[in-house]
Design a protein around this motif. Structure first.
Motif, PDB file in Angstrom:
ATOM      1  N   GLU A   1       2.072  17.412   4.104  1.00  0.00           N
ATOM      2  CA  GLU A   1       2.748  18.035   5.325  1.00  0.00           C
ATOM      3  C   GLU A   1       2.464  18.025   6.542  1.00  0.00           C
ATOM      4  N   ASP A   2       0.711  18.092   6.331  1.00  0.00           N
ATOM      5  CA  ASP A   2       0.466  18.123   7.815  1.00  0.00           C
ATOM      6  C   ASP A   2      -0.168  16.554   8.032  1.00  0.00           C
ATOM      7  N   GLY A   3       0.260  15.710   7.546  1.00  0.00           N
ATOM      8  CA  GLY A   3       0.204  14.134   7.752  1.00  0.00           C
ATOM      9  C   GLY A   3      -1.015  13.593   7.213  1.00  0.00           C
ATOM     10  N   THR A   4      -2.022  14.557   6.829  1.00  0.00           N
ATOM     11  CA  THR A   4      -3.070  13.864   5.939  1.00  0.00           C
ATOM     12  C   THR A   4      -2.797  13.200   4.638  1.00  0.00           C
ATOM     13  N   VAL A   5      -3.751  12.268   4.165  1.00  0.00           N
ATOM     14  CA  VAL A   5      -3.592  11.352   3.254  1.00  0.00           C
ATOM     15  C   VAL A   5      -4.039  12.040   1.843  1.00  0.00           C
ATOM     16  N   LEU A   6      -3.353  12.323   0.961  1.00  0.00           N
ATOM     17  CA  LEU A   6      -3.484  12.986  -0.439  1.00  0.00           C
ATOM     18  C   LEU A   6      -4.132  11.872  -1.208  1.00  0.00           C
ATOM     19  N   GLU A   7      -3.432  10.799  -1.244  1.00  0.00           N
ATOM     20  CA  GLU A   7      -3.936   9.666  -2.197  1.00  0.00           C
ATOM     21  C   GLU A   7      -3.379   8.355  -1.682  1.00  0.00           C
TER      22      GLU A   7
ATOM     23  N   PHE B   1       4.125  17.586  -5.728  1.00  0.00           N
ATOM     24  CA  PHE B   1       4.108  16.708  -4.334  1.00  0.00           C
ATOM     25  C   PHE B   1       5.251  17.029  -3.414  1.00  0.00           C
ATOM     26  N   SER B   2       5.164  17.588  -2.051  1.00  0.00           N
ATOM     27  CA  SER B   2       6.401  17.862  -1.354  1.00  0.00           C
ATOM     28  C   SER B   2       6.198  17.034  -0.063  1.00  0.00           C
ATOM     29  N   GLY B   3       5.278  16.268   0.243  1.00  0.00           N
ATOM     30  CA  GLY B   3       5.039  15.606   1.382  1.00  0.00           C
ATOM     31  C   GLY B   3       6.022  14.143   1.639  1.00  0.00           C
ATOM     32  N   ALA B   4       5.293  13.246   1.970  1.00  0.00           N
ATOM     33  CA  ALA B   4       6.128  11.990   2.365  1.00  0.00           C
ATOM     34  C   ALA B   4       5.170  10.666   1.921  1.00  0.00           C
ATOM     35  N   LEU B   5       5.866   9.676   1.512  1.00  0.00           N
ATOM     36  CA  LEU B   5       5.359   8.472   1.000  1.00  0.00           C
ATOM     37  C   LEU B   5       5.258   7.443   2.304  1.00  0.00           C
ATOM     38  N   ARG B   6       4.153   6.968   2.526  1.00  0.00           N
ATOM     39  CA  ARG B   6       4.048   5.806   3.580  1.00  0.00           C
ATOM     40  C   ARG B   6       3.843   4.617   2.624  1.00  0.00           C
ATOM     41  N   LEU B   7       4.887   3.565   2.747  1.00  0.00           N
ATOM     42  CA  LEU B   7       4.788   2.425   1.912  1.00  0.00           C
ATOM     43  C   LEU B   7       4.599   1.265   2.936  1.00  0.00           C
ATOM     44  N   THR B   8       3.613   0.588   2.878  1.00  0.00           N
ATOM     45  CA  THR B   8       3.465  -0.494   3.868  1.00  0.00           C
ATOM     46  C   THR B   8       3.366  -1.740   2.840  1.00  0.00           C
TER      47      THR B   8
ATOM     48  N   ARG C   1       7.857  -8.650 -11.451  1.00  0.00           N
ATOM     49  CA  ARG C   1       8.059  -7.702 -12.538  1.00  0.00           C
ATOM     50  C   ARG C   1       7.923  -6.382 -11.991  1.00  0.00           C
ATOM     51  N   GLU C   2       7.818  -5.363 -12.597  1.00  0.00           N
ATOM     52  CA  GLU C   2       8.266  -3.898 -12.165  1.00  0.00           C
ATOM     53  C   GLU C   2       6.739  -3.235 -11.838  1.00  0.00           C
ATOM     54  N   LEU C   3       6.808  -2.469 -10.620  1.00  0.00           N
ATOM     55  CA  LEU C   3       5.654  -1.691 -10.420  1.00  0.00           C
ATOM     56  C   LEU C   3       6.303  -0.396 -10.067  1.00  0.00           C
ATOM     57  N   VAL C   4       5.644   0.613 -10.906  1.00  0.00           N
ATOM     58  CA  VAL C   4       5.981   1.969 -11.007  1.00  0.00           C
ATOM     59  C   VAL C   4       4.886   2.888 -10.240  1.00  0.00           C
ATOM     60  N   LEU C   5       5.738   3.723  -9.415  1.00  0.00           N
ATOM     61  CA  LEU C   5       4.838   4.519  -8.426  1.00  0.00           C
ATOM     62  C   LEU C   5       4.875   5.888  -8.966  1.00  0.00           C
ATOM     63  N   GLU C   6       4.269   6.694  -9.539  1.00  0.00           N
ATOM     64  CA  GLU C   6       4.641   7.954 -10.058  1.00  0.00           C
ATOM     65  C   GLU C   6       4.205   9.041  -8.783  1.00  0.00           C
ATOM     66  N   THR C   7       5.062   9.713  -8.589  1.00  0.00           N
ATOM     67  CA  THR C   7       4.856  10.782  -7.322  1.00  0.00           C
ATOM     68  C   THR C   7       3.759  11.674  -7.909  1.00  0.00           C
ATOM     69  N   PRO C   8       2.845  12.204  -7.170  1.00  0.00           N
ATOM     70  CA  PRO C   8       1.798  13.213  -7.731  1.00  0.00           C
ATOM     71  C   PRO C   8       2.530  14.495  -8.020  1.00  0.00           C
ATOM     72  N   ALA C   9       1.878  15.112  -8.935  1.00  0.00           N
ATOM     73  CA  ALA C   9       2.820  16.657  -9.589  1.00  0.00           C
ATOM     74  C   ALA C   9       2.446  17.532  -8.287  1.00  0.00           C
TER      75      ALA C   9
ATOM     76  N   THR D   1       1.052  -1.207   0.114  1.00  0.00           N
ATOM     77  CA  THR D   1      -0.067   0.103   0.065  1.00  0.00           C
ATOM     78  C   THR D   1       1.007   1.307   0.087  1.00  0.00           C
ATOM     79  N   ALA D   2       0.352   2.084  -0.877  1.00  0.00           N
ATOM     80  CA  ALA D   2       1.298   3.310  -1.016  1.00  0.00           C
ATOM     81  C   ALA D   2       0.623   4.635  -0.718  1.00  0.00           C
ATOM     82  N   GLU D   3       0.780   5.316   0.611  1.00  0.00           N
ATOM     83  CA  GLU D   3       0.035   6.504   0.861  1.00  0.00           C
ATOM     84  C   GLU D   3       0.705   7.602   0.863  1.00  0.00           C
ATOM     85  N   TYR D   4       0.416   8.584  -0.113  1.00  0.00           N
ATOM     86  CA  TYR D   4       0.851   9.939  -0.328  1.00  0.00           C
ATOM     87  C   TYR D   4       0.526  10.980   0.758  1.00  0.00           C
TER      88      TYR D   4
END
Length: 631
Positions: free
Chosen positions: A564-570, A605-612, A595-603, A558-561
């Motif tokens: 900066e305030d910790g809320t989930v964008l996507e 975007f300056s926050g953090a990615l939480r990868l579970t 195989r490859e899984l490509v995660l494109e960073t939202p346009a 699971t990829a959660e973007y």
């Protein structure tokens, strides 16, 4: 006439009993199958500790010239106590008065910058009472007495944590105080007062850095404090006050104690059900002895390797900080390098070789006598064998299913006559090469050798012509931290549904790879999380399993973007297997195993990615390995 044994006969009997070159056992057949990926991976949790005062005065300038030895060691963290209020590296932090606290970071920042430049994250101990919070009525030294103002203590911890967030320098862990149980050496308050120190310190750190990994107790006598109820009192206090507790920490310098301490620590946390199922164990001051004739010579080898083997098989221990990478004269009996000359002792080489090994563990049959590990990653493979018996052991090593047409091989040794500067403290401290060959056919190659008493042999195998260069675990690029050459890791999280199994997770900073596995568990949930920022435009994930999962099981990412305030964008969720194995409800996409899984960073975007990353009911010994790279 009464018969007596001659001296020659006595010596012959002793050699037969206790070993010697003339009494070697029969040759052991050692076999490695590089196609059989099995067991708990060789996770790189072997870190170091250096006391605060090794980074002040003359020791500071010497560390600058010796820092490359820290880089060679490839540890993820180095623990250091700030020793505020008593001349440590953080003595200029929290000066003044409770209502007017001052902070001068020059000494700490210069020290930490050397950490980052040499590939390691600081692991910070918020200790001791800063001079601005001294209690004039303290019965002994004011630095070891509880702060006169807990609100002031919270402000000190908050301000320090926030400073490194502002600089963009991540901290591996934030620990509250050091050894409050060790008599009055480092603390002369009550246990109840320590609970307050933890509460206000942990809340301060988290308010300064919401992603901070926070923990404490830092016990020198864990079992004693479990028996007298203080551990339960601490855990109950943390639960009732809803305090953060990412890890509990303890120390050990007695080789017979680290196992019961660990068992008791796991049992203490397990008593509280799900409350502490994300709390790891940090053995953050550890060595196998306090005697220099053991720790600085080949005698360290078998006990160190036994300990590392135990740590590999105990995934609830998420960090071990060996004492000491360097030290002052007070602790010189347990240093990995001579702090004045930079010379490396045998213990340094043991840790260096283990951290050099690839993580992906493969099947090793070490024969009847030897012990060790084998692993592979891309164009690099390795075999480590050690001998804990009284006599030398001959062996013949055969490599099976190694996927290289030809390979270059070096064999290193640590024993009484090799890589053992500490024996005489003269001569070279280099790691000794005892065999070297280029472009050999691994299917036809057999190495015959011997591992002496207290000896270790390390076989380094590289595919001929392959690029096996590694990214630094941590690097400074334009004064910003980058891990594994990809992004900046802010936090790692663990989950322990059942502490009696060896289910595990890890995110390795050097290889920038996520690992999660069922270990000895057939059913249940195993998962881990990494939070990172300074993301590239695209992250490339390469998820792969060591073996097929059970029909009822599932593997997911699971990829959660996070803004900066910790809320989930996507949120993006990926699954392979049976979604019914998970309680989580999600809009699952297919997880492309192999195989490859490509995660494109939202346009913009300056926050953090939480990868579970996790698995449920997947079956014993199923492991997910997922390298993460930038496109």
């Amino acid at each position: 006439m009464k018969k007596t044994l001659s001296l020659v006969m006595i010596l012959a009997i002793l050699i037969g009993l206790f070993g010697g070159s003339a009494a070697n056992a029969a040759q052991d057949e050692v076999r490695v199958d590089f196609s059989n990926h099995t067991g708990i991976p060789l996770l790189k949790r072997q870190n170091v500790f250096s006391p605060s005062h090794t980074f002040v005065g003359n020791y500071a300038s010497e560390f600058i010239t010796q820092g490359h030895l820290l880089a060679d060691l490839r540890s993820e963290s180095q623990r250091v106590d700030l020793f505020m209020g008593n001349g440590g590296v953080g003595s200029a932090l929290g000066t003044g008065t409770p209502n007017n606290l001052n902070f001068n970071y020059m000494s700490v920042d210069l020290t930490f910058k050397q950490f980052y430049k040499n590939g390691v994250l600081p692991y910070v101990v918020y200790f001791a009472t800063p001079s601005g919070l001294f209690d004039a009525k303290a019965p002994s030294a004011m630095w070891k007495h509880p702060p006169v103002s807990m609100e002031g203590w919270q402000e000190v911890c908050k301000t320090i944590a926030a400073h490194y967030v502002e600089k963009g320098w991540p901290i591996a862990a934030h620990e509250i105080w050091n050894e409050p149980d060790w008599g009055t050496t480092f603390y002369d308050g009550t246990w109840e007062e320590y609970l307050e120190i933890y509460k206000f310190g942990a809340l301060g750190v988290r308010s300064g850095n919401p992603y901070a990994t926070v923990g404490g107790m830092s016990l020198a006598t864990f079992t004693d404090y479990m028996i007298n109820g203080n551990v339960d009192q601490f855990l109950t206090y943390v639960k009732e006050n809803d305090l953060p507790l990412d890890f509990i920490s303890y120390h050990c310098y007695v080789p017979t104690n680290y196992k019961p301490y660990t068992v008791n620590a796991n049992n203490s946390l397990a008593k509280y059900g799900d409350t502490f199922n994300t709390t790891g164990l940090h053995l953050n001051e550890f060595h196998i002895s306090l005697v220099s004739s053991t720790t600085s010579t080949e005698k360290a080898v078998p006990q160190m390797m036994d300990a590392i083997s135990y740590f590999v098989e105990t995934p609830t221990i998420t960090s071990v900080n060996w004492a000491c990478f360097r030290s002052t004269a007070v602790e010189e009996s347990i240093e990995f390098i001579n702090s004045r000359t930079g010379k490396r002792y045998a213990a340094y080489h043991v840790l260096d070789l283990y951290n050099e090994m690839p993580i992906d563990r493969v099947y090793l049959n070490p024969g009847k006598t030897l012990r060790g590990f084998a692993s592979i990653e891309g164009g690099e493979a390795a075999v480590m064998l050690y001998n804990r018996n009284f006599k030398a052991q001959d062996f013949a090593l055969k490599l099976e299913n190694l996927p290289y047409a030809t390979c270059d091989i070096k064999v290193y040794a640590i024993d009484q006559n090799h890589s053992n500067f500490g024996l005489t403290k003269t001569g070279s401290d280099e790691l000794s090469v005892i065999y070297e060959a280029a472009a050999v056919n691994p299917n036809e190659w057999v190495y015959e050798g011997s591992v002496p008493r207290n000896g270790l042999v390390y076989v380094d195998i590289r595919e001929t012509g392959a690029d096996t260069a590694e990214e630094a675990v941590t690097a400074l690029v334009n004064d910003q931290v980058v891990n594994g050459g990809v992004a900046r890791v802010l936090r790692k999280e663990y989950y322990f549904e059942n502490r009696n199994t060896t289910a595990f997770s890890e995110f390795d900073l050097g290889s920038f790879t996520a690992w999660v596995g069922m270990g000895s568990a057939r059913n249940g949930l195993s998962k881990g999380t990494v939070i990172m920022d300074n993301l590239p435009e695209k992250l490339v994930l390469r998820p792969a399993l060591t073996r097929e999962i059970r029909d009822v099981g599932a593997v997911y990412v699971t990829a959660e973007y996070l803004n900066e305030d910790g809320t989930v964008l996507e949120t993006r969720s990926y699954l392979s297997g049976n979604a019914g194995a998970l309680d989580e409800q999600a809009d699952w996409q297919i997880l492309p195993l192999g195989r490859e899984l490509v995660l494109e960073t939202p346009a913009d975007f300056s926050g953090a990615l939480r990868l579970t990353y996790g698995m449920a009911d997947a079956g014993k010994d199923v492991t997910l390995k997922m390298p993460v790279d930038k496109e």
